[in-house]
Structure formats: C-alpha cells, structure tokens
Design a protein around this motif. Structure first.
Motif, mmCIF file in Angstrom:
data_model
loop_
_atom_site.group_PDB
_atom_site.id
_atom_site.type_symbol
_atom_site.label_atom_id
_atom_site.label_comp_id
_atom_site.label_asym_id
_atom_site.label_seq_id
_atom_site.Cartn_x
_atom_site.Cartn_y
_atom_site.Cartn_z
ATOM 1 N N PRO A 23 -17.513 5.207 -1.550
ATOM 2 C CA PRO A 23 -17.525 5.712 -0.173
ATOM 3 C C PRO A 23 -16.249 5.401 0.595
ATOM 4 C CG PRO A 23 -19.616 4.678 -0.701
ATOM 5 C CD PRO A 23 -18.694 4.385 -1.836
ATOM 6 N N ILE A 24 -15.626 4.222 0.300
ATOM 7 C CA ILE A 24 -14.412 3.839 1.017
ATOM 8 C C ILE A 24 -13.233 4.685 0.582
ATOM 9 C CG2 ILE A 24 -12.716 1.987 1.319
ATOM 10 C CD1 ILE A 24 -15.031 -0.006 1.144
ATOM 11 N N ALA A 25 -13.049 4.806 -0.733
ATOM 12 C CA ALA A 25 -11.827 5.434 -1.250
ATOM 13 C C ALA A 25 -12.011 6.880 -1.666
ATOM 14 C CB ALA A 25 -11.301 4.621 -2.435
ATOM 15 N N GLY A 26 -13.262 7.320 -1.799
ATOM 16 C CA GLY A 26 -13.481 8.675 -2.257
ATOM 17 C C GLY A 26 -13.723 8.699 -3.752
ATOM 18 N N ALA A 27 -14.568 9.579 -4.183
ATOM 19 C CA ALA A 27 -14.978 9.615 -5.588
ATOM 20 C C ALA A 27 -13.814 9.903 -6.531
ATOM 21 C CB ALA A 27 -16.085 10.661 -5.782
ATOM 22 N N GLN A 28 -12.795 10.621 -6.058
ATOM 23 C CA GLN A 28 -11.697 11.018 -6.926
ATOM 24 C C GLN A 28 -10.529 10.028 -6.916
ATOM 25 O OE1 GLN A 28 -12.308 13.617 -8.879
ATOM 26 N NE2 GLN A 28 -14.277 13.721 -7.817
ATOM 27 N N SER A 29 -10.599 9.018 -6.074
ATOM 28 C CA SER A 29 -9.492 8.076 -5.961
ATOM 29 C C SER A 29 -9.431 7.187 -7.196
ATOM 30 C CB SER A 29 -9.659 7.215 -4.712
ATOM 31 O OG SER A 29 -8.644 6.250 -4.636
ATOM 32 N N ASP A 30 -8.236 7.045 -7.786
ATOM 33 C CA ASP A 30 -8.131 6.167 -8.945
ATOM 34 C C ASP A 30 -7.987 4.712 -8.487
ATOM 35 O OD1 ASP A 30 -5.438 5.617 -8.303
ATOM 36 O OD2 ASP A 30 -4.681 7.181 -9.625
ATOM 37 N N PHE A 80 -6.461 0.047 -4.958
ATOM 38 C CA PHE A 80 -5.882 -1.278 -4.817
ATOM 39 C C PHE A 80 -4.788 -1.297 -3.749
ATOM 40 C CE2 PHE A 80 -2.697 -4.468 -6.452
ATOM 41 C CZ PHE A 80 -3.398 -5.583 -6.017
ATOM 42 N N VAL A 81 -3.939 -0.284 -3.742
ATOM 43 C CA VAL A 81 -2.887 -0.195 -2.728
ATOM 44 C C VAL A 81 -3.503 -0.100 -1.336
ATOM 45 C CG1 VAL A 81 -1.042 1.282 -1.818
ATOM 46 C CG2 VAL A 81 -1.144 0.773 -4.264
ATOM 47 N N LEU A 82 -4.573 0.673 -1.197
ATOM 48 C CA LEU A 82 -5.268 0.791 0.089
ATOM 49 C C LEU A 82 -5.829 -0.560 0.527
ATOM 50 C CD1 LEU A 82 -6.563 2.459 2.403
ATOM 51 C CD2 LEU A 82 -8.519 2.843 0.865
ATOM 52 N N VAL A 83 -6.461 -1.277 -0.396
ATOM 53 C CA VAL A 83 -7.035 -2.584 -0.081
ATOM 54 C C VAL A 83 -5.950 -3.561 0.355
ATOM 55 C CG1 VAL A 83 -8.145 -4.607 -1.120
ATOM 56 C CG2 VAL A 83 -9.089 -2.339 -1.520
ATOM 57 N N VAL A 84 -4.817 -3.566 -0.345
ATOM 58 C CA VAL A 84 -3.729 -4.476 0.012
ATOM 59 C C VAL A 84 -3.172 -4.143 1.394
ATOM 60 C CG1 VAL A 84 -1.369 -5.191 -0.565
ATOM 61 C CG2 VAL A 84 -3.101 -5.021 -2.362
ATOM 62 N N ASP A 85 -2.961 -2.867 1.666
ATOM 63 C CA ASP A 85 -2.381 -2.488 2.953
ATOM 64 C C ASP A 85 -3.300 -2.882 4.117
ATOM 65 O OD1 ASP A 85 -0.149 -1.483 1.728
ATOM 66 O OD2 ASP A 85 -0.794 0.608 1.778
ATOM 67 N N VAL A 86 -4.592 -2.603 3.983
ATOM 68 C CA VAL A 86 -5.526 -2.933 5.051
ATOM 69 C C VAL A 86 -5.724 -4.441 5.156
ATOM 70 C CG1 VAL A 86 -7.905 -2.697 5.863
ATOM 71 C CG2 VAL A 86 -6.707 -0.715 4.913
ATOM 72 N N GLY A 87 -5.959 -5.095 4.015
ATOM 73 C CA GLY A 87 -6.226 -6.527 4.017
ATOM 74 C C GLY A 87 -5.058 -7.352 4.522
ATOM 75 N N ALA A 88 -3.852 -6.973 4.151
ATOM 76 C CA ALA A 88 -2.682 -7.722 4.589
ATOM 77 C C ALA A 88 -2.462 -7.582 6.090
ATOM 78 C CB ALA A 88 -1.443 -7.258 3.825
ATOM 79 N N CYS A 89 -2.663 -6.399 6.627
ATOM 80 C CA CYS A 89 -2.502 -6.210 8.079
ATOM 81 C C CYS A 89 -3.537 -7.014 8.861
ATOM 82 C CB CYS A 89 -2.598 -4.724 8.420
ATOM 83 S SG CYS A 89 -1.181 -3.738 7.864
ATOM 84 N N VAL A 90 -4.784 -6.993 8.406
ATOM 85 C CA VAL A 90 -5.830 -7.785 9.063
ATOM 86 C C VAL A 90 -5.514 -9.273 8.957
ATOM 87 C CG1 VAL A 90 -8.263 -8.444 8.972
ATOM 88 C CG2 VAL A 90 -7.614 -6.039 8.753
ATOM 89 N N GLY A 91 -5.094 -9.708 7.772
ATOM 90 C CA GLY A 91 -4.779 -11.111 7.581
ATOM 91 C C GLY A 91 -3.642 -11.588 8.466
#
Length: 425
Positions: A378-385, A390-401
């Motif tokens: 649901p977060i990344a979309g069914a077609q997202s590899d 991982f790049v999405l998680v790093v970008d969001v997580g690092a900004c929040v951190g």
C-alpha cells in the motif's frame, strides 16, 4: 570533573569487555539472520510474498520481546544476566529445529517464536558494559558485531545452501555452528569486573530500575525522549530493510550470486562506524559528548540522503551505494546505542540505565518496522520494486530523523541551561 579514563587497567577491561560482548552478540546473529539468505518466495500468505511474511513474523516476535525488555532488561539483577541470555538463545534455537518438522503454513509461527526471546539479548549484553568511563569504546565493539554479523550470518546461510543443506534445516544448522562462540563469549562476559568508584563518579550508578523509576524518568524527560525515539524508529526501519533484504538489494544492484559481498561490504562500514563512535570516550564532559553524538548521528542521516541522490543520478555503482548508505544509517544507529543514551543518564544523574532507554526506543522502532513490512505494497504500490522502496524509506526516514534530532538537541540544551541557571541562583 570526572577522572580521565587513561590507565592501562581501564583499557584492558574495556578491550576484554568489548571482545566478549562482540562475540556474544555476533553469535546471536547466527540464530537470527541466516534464514533470510534463502527464503522461498513461492508460498504466499494473505496475498503477501513468502519472504515478507517470514521476516515479518520473526520481527513481530522480536518487537514483542523489545516491549518485554523495557521491564526485564532494566530490572534484572547482574548475577542473572548470563544464564538468562543462554536460556533465551536456547529457546530461539529450538524454534529453528522445529521449523523443518511442521507444515509450510506453520513455519512463520516458528520464526515468530525464534524472534520472541532474541530481542532481549542486546540489553543483557549491554548491561555488562554500561556506566563506565570507557563504555563507548566497549559498546562500539558490541555494535560493530551486529554490523559485521548481519552480513556474515547471511554468508554462512548462503554457503550452507550451496553445499546442499535444505533451506528448512539451514537456520538450525547455522545456529549450531555459532553455538561454541556464544558459550565462550558468555563465559567471558561473566568475568567482566563491575564498574568501579571512578566509573560511578563519572557516569552515575546504574541500578536495576523499578516501575516508579521508569515513570519518573519519563515524566522528567518525556518530550526529549519522544523525539529521540521517533528518530530511532525511522533509523531502525531504514537499517532493517537494508539488512533483511540485502540479498535482493544486492541482486538488483548487479551483485547476485556473491555470498562474500554481504560480509566484505559491512566490514568497511563497521570499521568506520566503530572508530567514529568509540572516539566519544575522549570527550570527558557528558553534556558536550551528548551534543556531539547527536551531531554525528545527524551527519550520518545526511550521508544516507546523499547516497540515494548519487544512486539516482547514476554517479555511484551499487557497491559504493550500499557502503555509503550503510555508513549513513549505522552512524546514528550505533550512536544511539553507545553514546546518546549513555551520556543522557550520566548527564541527568537520574536513576536509570541503558536497558530501559534502549528498549523503550527499540520496541517502537521494531513496531514501526513490522508495520512497514506488512504495509509495503500500500505504501509503495504493487509495481514498485524493492530498490525503489528502499530509496523511498531512506529519504523519508532520514528527513524525519533529522527533524527529531534537531528538536531533541534544542530541548535538552534548553533544559541544561535552565538547570545551570537554577543552581547559580
């Protein structure tokens, strides 16, 4: 002013403790991580692929263990740490032995049981190290173990598969290989001397905490701790995705079929992170060390963001990306384990210990990771590899951190100034 930690006896104790702790936690990874090297994805549960469910089941057990550890690891008597540690790992290994004997549909339950006791191992090992003038140096050795061991455990799992060990039996076989190191390391941990009077003067006593102690600590520092816990949550999610899905990430980056790459890439990361965080023992003032450790953690998150930007711009190859992003994520992850909470207790002089603070952070960190695992599509979309995810998680997580670290730093610096002003009056 605290005594300087410069005697040869102090250094010998720190080196001895770091070696024993490294071995114990390194061995624990042999009971936890090898299964991720070769999970069959042909089976699905509730529309989720096999690896997501298997990893998620283990992490769910690990998460529950972290919540239990808030009480257990903060309150356990020092004399019971070693036997409790061995009992917990033994339970985890029995779950791996049962896994090949049950239907495939029940295997996630075995991994859930495997993760349930292992989540408290870190707190028990850390209890032998905290509250010393050289805690950061010893704890950096401990934390280097989970950087190197993560990749090494996967290499062992991959090697066992290549020599013909069936996947269902591979995790238990890997655990058996790590058992002698675990027994030796725990035997050594039991011989680590308790902190002496100079350690207590420099870093505060670390008694077992009661429920009232835990409530008082939260009441006094709740806002700042909340910001640190949220930052740690993001770091845990980023670091765990990289660790648990390393084989798939390496394959997408062009390094498939190379088991040794799991270990060689992490050795460089471990060395740099170890040196950066262990150097904090040179800063005697607890307040200054606390600030510098948050600055170091923030710099790591900036490096992680830079790594994803360089990858998307095709400015680095896959190996360089994994090393850079690993360094960027492990700098704050290890700083939280070795310095930030250690110096916070020393700075406030409140009744507290690392078992309480680390497990408070770890419990919510792994809870967040479980949520991300089961909400990945649901977060990344069914077609997202996976690499894009991982790049999405790093970008969001690092900004929040980064935002949380800045807020926590401002909060604790303001409180320290108020306390100094009150003393002056």
């Amino acid at each position: 002013m605290p005594a300087t930690p410069s005697s040869r006896a102090d250094l010998r104790i720190a080196l001895f403790a770091a070696t024993a702790a490294f071995g114990a936690y390194f061995a624990m990874y042999g009971f936890r991580k090898p299964f991720t090297a070769g999970i069959s994805t042909t089976t699905s549960w509730f529309g989720l692929d096999g690896k997501t469910v298997m990893v998620g089941a283990q992490v769910l057990g690990y998460t529950i263990s972290k919540f239990a550890g808030i009480r257990v690891c903060s309150a356990i008597a020092p004399s019971r740490r070693a036997t409790t540690l061995l009992a917990l790992v033994g339970i985890a290994w029995l779950a791996l032995l049962v896994m090949p004997l049950v239907p495939v549909a029940w295997q996630p339950l075995c991994l859930f049981v495997n993760g349930l006791p292992l989540g408290m191992v870190f707190g028990l090992v850390m209890g032998f190290l905290e509250g010393r003038r050289l805690t950061e140096a010893a704890a950096a050795g401990l934390c280097a173990s989970f950087i190197v061991a993560d990749g090494f455990a996967k290499s062992v799992g991959s090697t066992l598969l290549t020599v013909g060990v069936p996947w269902e039996w591979m995790p238990a076989a890997a655990g058996a290989l790590f058992a002698p190191l675990l027994l030796l390391s725990v035997w050594l941990l039991r011989r680590v001397p308790a902190p002496d009077a100079a350690d207590v003067a420099a870093r505060a006593e670390r008694p077992p905490m009661t429920r009232a102690d835990r409530r008082n600590f939260l009441a006094r520092h709740g806002v700042g701790l909340t910001l640190l816990v949220v930052a740690y949550l993001g770091i845990t999610v980023m670091r765990s995705v990289r660790a648990d899905f390393a084989p798939e990430l390496w394959q997408q980056l062009g390094h498939s079929g190379q088991p040794a790459v799991f270990t060689t890439s992490e050795l460089l990361v471990a060395l740099l992170v170890l040196l950066a965080n262990a150097a904090s023992v040179l800063v005697r003032d607890n307040g200054r060390a606390f600030v510098l450790s948050i600055v170091l953690a923030s710099a790591g998150l900036v490096l992680a963001l830079a790594a994803t930007g360089l990858l998307l711009a095709h400015a680095v190859d896959g190996y360089t990306f994994m090393v850079l992003v690993g360094l960027g994520l492990y700098l704050p992850y290890v700083a939280m384990h070795t310095t930030i909470f250690e110096r916070l207790v020393a700075l406030t002089r409140d009744r507290g210990n690392l078992g309480f603070l680390m497990y408070l952070a770890d419990s919510f960190g792994y809870l967040g990771y479980v949520a991300v695992m089961f909400l990945r599509k649901p977060i990344a979309g069914a077609q997202s590899d996976l690499l894009q995810f991982f790049v999405l998680v790093v970008d969001v997580g690092a900004c929040v951190g980064l935002a949380c670290f800045v807020g926590a730093l401002a909060y604790f610096v303001r409180r320290s100034r108020k306390q100094l002003a009150a003393i002056a009056r």
